[in-house]
Motif scaffolding. Sequence first.
Motif, PDB file in Angstrom:
ATOM      1  N   ILE A  36       0.825  -1.211   0.000  1.00 38.83           N
ATOM      2  CA  ILE A  36       0.000   0.000   0.000  1.00 38.83           C
ATOM      3  C   ILE A  36       0.862   1.265   0.000  1.00 38.83           C
ATOM      4  O   ILE A  36       1.909   1.327   0.642  1.00 38.83           O
ATOM      5  N   CYS A  41      -3.625   6.667  -0.411  1.00 37.52           N
ATOM      6  CA  CYS A  41      -4.841   6.092   0.202  1.00 37.52           C
ATOM      7  C   CYS A  41      -5.765   7.180   0.762  1.00 37.52           C
ATOM      8  O   CYS A  41      -5.330   8.072   1.474  1.00 37.52           O
ATOM      9  N   THR A  42      -7.080   7.060   0.429  1.00 37.88           N
ATOM     10  CA  THR A  42      -8.070   8.027   0.931  1.00 37.88           C
ATOM     11  C   THR A  42      -8.857   7.456   2.103  1.00 37.88           C
ATOM     12  O   THR A  42      -9.833   8.051   2.552  1.00 37.88           O
ATOM     13  N   ASN A  43      -8.472   6.235   2.501  1.00 34.42           N
ATOM     14  CA  ASN A  43      -9.138   5.535   3.608  1.00 34.42           C
ATOM     15  C   ASN A  43     -10.638   5.304   3.357  1.00 34.42           C
ATOM     16  O   ASN A  43     -11.466   5.464   4.248  1.00 34.42           O
ATOM     17  N   CYS A  44     -10.963   4.922   2.129  1.00 34.96           N
ATOM     18  CA  CYS A  44     -12.370   4.633   1.819  1.00 34.96           C
ATOM     19  C   CYS A  44     -12.824   3.290   2.381  1.00 34.96           C
ATOM     20  O   CYS A  44     -14.015   3.005   2.411  1.00 34.96           O
ATOM     21  N   ARG A  46     -12.657   0.312   1.187  1.00 33.76           N
ATOM     22  CA  ARG A  46     -13.142  -0.734   0.268  1.00 33.76           C
ATOM     23  C   ARG A  46     -12.281  -1.997   0.377  1.00 33.76           C
ATOM     24  O   ARG A  46     -12.800  -3.117   0.416  1.00 33.76           O
ATOM     25  N   CYS A  47     -10.981  -1.846   0.408  1.00 32.64           N
ATOM     26  CA  CYS A  47     -10.097  -3.022   0.492  1.00 32.64           C
ATOM     27  C   CYS A  47     -10.402  -3.808   1.774  1.00 32.64           C
ATOM     28  O   CYS A  47     -10.440  -5.034   1.771  1.00 32.64           O
ATOM     29  N   VAL A  63      -6.882   2.366   7.347  1.00 33.73           N
ATOM     30  CA  VAL A  63      -6.159   1.298   6.656  1.00 33.73           C
ATOM     31  C   VAL A  63      -4.674   1.610   6.726  1.00 33.73           C
ATOM     32  O   VAL A  63      -4.243   2.730   6.442  1.00 33.73           O
ATOM     33  N   CYS A  81      -9.693  -1.150  -4.931  1.00 28.95           N
ATOM     34  CA  CYS A  81      -9.239   0.214  -4.638  1.00 28.95           C
ATOM     35  C   CYS A  81      -9.669   1.107  -5.818  1.00 28.95           C
ATOM     36  O   CYS A  81      -9.398   0.797  -6.967  1.00 28.95           O
ATOM     37  N   PRO A  82     -10.396   2.191  -5.527  1.00 25.09           N
ATOM     38  CA  PRO A  82     -10.993   2.991  -6.614  1.00 25.09           C
ATOM     39  C   PRO A  82     -10.004   3.377  -7.715  1.00 25.09           C
ATOM     40  O   PRO A  82      -8.834   3.656  -7.439  1.00 25.09           O
ATOM     41  N   VAL A  85      -7.711   6.244  -7.473  1.00 26.83           N
ATOM     42  CA  VAL A  85      -6.767   6.232  -6.352  1.00 26.83           C
ATOM     43  C   VAL A  85      -5.639   5.228  -6.620  1.00 26.83           C
ATOM     44  O   VAL A  85      -4.475   5.593  -6.718  1.00 26.83           O
TER      45      VAL A  85
HETATM   46  S1  SF4 Z   1      -9.326   0.711  -1.171  1.00 30.83           S
HETATM   47 FE1  SF4 Z   1      -7.524   1.906  -1.679  1.00 30.83          FE
HETATM   48  S2  SF4 Z   1      -8.061   3.973  -1.044  1.00 30.83           S
HETATM   49 FE2  SF4 Z   1      -9.576   2.630  -0.121  1.00 30.83          FE
HETATM   50  S3  SF4 Z   1      -8.722   2.199   1.886  1.00 30.83           S
HETATM   51 FE3  SF4 Z   1      -8.014   0.584   0.591  1.00 30.83          FE
HETATM   52  S4  SF4 Z   1      -6.022   1.294  -0.164  1.00 30.83           S
HETATM   53 FE4  SF4 Z   1      -7.055   3.056   0.697  1.00 30.83          FE
END
Ligand code: SF4
Lengths: 100, 401
Positions: A36, A41-44, A46-47, A63, A81-82, A85
Motif C-alpha cells: 500500500i 490512500c483516501t481511507n475509503c 473498500r479493500c 487502513v 481500490c478505486p 486512487v
Molecule cells: S481501497 Fe484503496 S483507497 Fe480505499 S482504503 Fe483501501 S487502499 Fe485506501
Amino acid sequence: MKKKGWKELPIGGLILEAANTKNYATGDWRTFRPVIDLDKCTNCMRCWIFCPDSAVCLVEGKVNHFDYEHCKGCGICAVECPDNVKAIAMIEEAKAKEGK
Amino acid sequence: MGKLVALTGNIAVATAMKQINPDVCAAYPITPATQVMEQFSEYVADGLVDTELIATESEHSAMSACIGAAAAGGRVMTSTSSQGLALMWEMLYIAAGMRFPITLACVNRALSAPINIHGDHSDSMGARDSGWIQIYAENAQEAYDNQIQTVRIAEHMDVRLPVMSCMDGFITSHAIDSLELLDDKTVRDFVGEYKATYPLLDVEHPVTYGALDLQDYFMEHKRAQAEAMKNSRKVILDVAREYKKISGRGFEYFEEYYMDDAEIAIVILSSAAGTVKVVVDAMRAKGEKVGLLRPRIFRPFPYAELADALSNVKAVAVMDRADSTGAEGGPLFMEFKSALYNNKKQPLMINKIFGLGGRDLMLPDIEMVYRELRDTKNTGKIRTISEYITVRGEEAAYGKA
Ligand code: SF4
Ligand code: SF4
C-alpha cells in the motif's frame, strides 16, 4: 506450529476448537503481495470490506498495512481500490522478499 | 433357546433393526432390499421403535442423510442394493473417512447393464475399497445375527467405521427360512447404548466436520483410518465370541466345512455355500476328501487366518459371484492369491466366475469344479486360471462325470 502425527489427531478430520483458522497460515500460498502507498490512500475502506481473509489491518481506524501471515495474495484489494486512487500495487512475492 | 420363526432374510434383518431401535434410518427403496425398509417403516408407524425414518429422494441423499444424522450424534442404519449402492458411492467413502459408525444392510444384486434385479456380488465388491467393513451371510439366520453384531463392531471406540452387512438378493432376502430370534432385551443389552463422539447437537462444544484437508494432513487422517480397519480384526472376533455366548451360534472370520483333512476345496461366499455343502456331503460319503471354506468377513480381509486355513489343501477353486474384468480372476480370487503369496505352503488355485445376475449354481456344476480340482491335484497342472462357468457358448471342460 508443529504438525501433529496421525496418532495425535482427532479422527475423521474433525476440528475440535472453534475459531481456529487464525492458526492456519494461508500467507504461504501467495505469489503476489499487496503493497500500500499510504500517501495515495483516501481511507475509503473498500479493500478492508472486500478482503476475504481479513488481512487488511487498521491502525486507529485507518487502513495501514496487511497481515502477511494470512493474506493469500488474491489481489481483490488492489482491484477494489478505486480507479482514481489505485493505492495498492501487487508485487511479485519473490521480488518483495529479495528487496527486504 | 430363542424363538423359532419363519421369515424372509429381509424381514429377519428388519426385525434385528427393530430390536436395535436406531435413532435414524434414511433410505430409498430398491429391489431386492425394499422389503427391509418397508417392514421397518411399519414398526415406525406402529410405534414399536423410536426411530426417525427419513424417506429420501435417492440413495445418494439417503447416505447423505445418514452421514448428517451420524454427525448430529445418532445411531444410524440404512439398507440398499445394486444401483442404490452405486448411487451412494461418493457418500460411502465420506461416511468411512469421517469415521461414522453407520450400518448398512446390503442385499446383493447385480449392477446394470444389462439391467437385472437378481443376486450377485458386483455391488458390494465394487465398494470394497470404500473403507467399509464387509460381512457376508449365508442365510437369513446369519443375516439377522450379523445385523446385530454390525452395530457393536462399528461403534467400538477402536474402530468407528461403517459396516456393510451383505446377504444374497432373492435367494436369502426373499426366501422364507427358519431362524431363531433373540428376545428384545437380550439384543438391546448386547448392543448397549450408543455414545456419540463430538455430536454436532452438543452446542456447548462446537466442532467442525468436513474441513478441507490438504497435503499437510490428509495422509495422517487416512493412516488413522487404516489403523481403525486393522483394529476391527480383533473387535470382530470379540463381538462374534460374545454373540455366540448369548445365542449359541455364529462364525468368526470364516466357516470351515470338512476342511480338517480336505485335499481339495472350494472357497465361496454367501448363499451358494449352502449348495456346495450338499455336494461335499455326497462326495464325503464316497470317501473323497473335499472341503469348503466360506469367508464371512471380506473387509478387513483376514489374510493370515485364511491362508492358514488353506495351507494343507492341494488344490483350491475360489468361486466369485462378481468379476473384475481385466484382472486375472474375480475379487475374492485376487485376495486369496495375495494372501497365499507369502505362505510357504501354497495350494494350486483356480477361479470360477459363477452366478452373475442370479444365474443358478446347481449341484452338477459344483461337482464339475471338484472333478477339475481332483485332476488339478493329481496332475499338478492348472488347465486355466480363471473362467466363467454355467455360461452358454462354451463347452464345460469337466462337463461329463
Ligand atoms: S481501497 Fe484503496 S483507497 Fe480505499 S482504503 Fe483501501 S487502499 Fe485506501
Ligand atoms: S491480496 Fe487478497 S488476501 Fe491479501 S489483503 Fe488483498 S484482498 Fe486480502
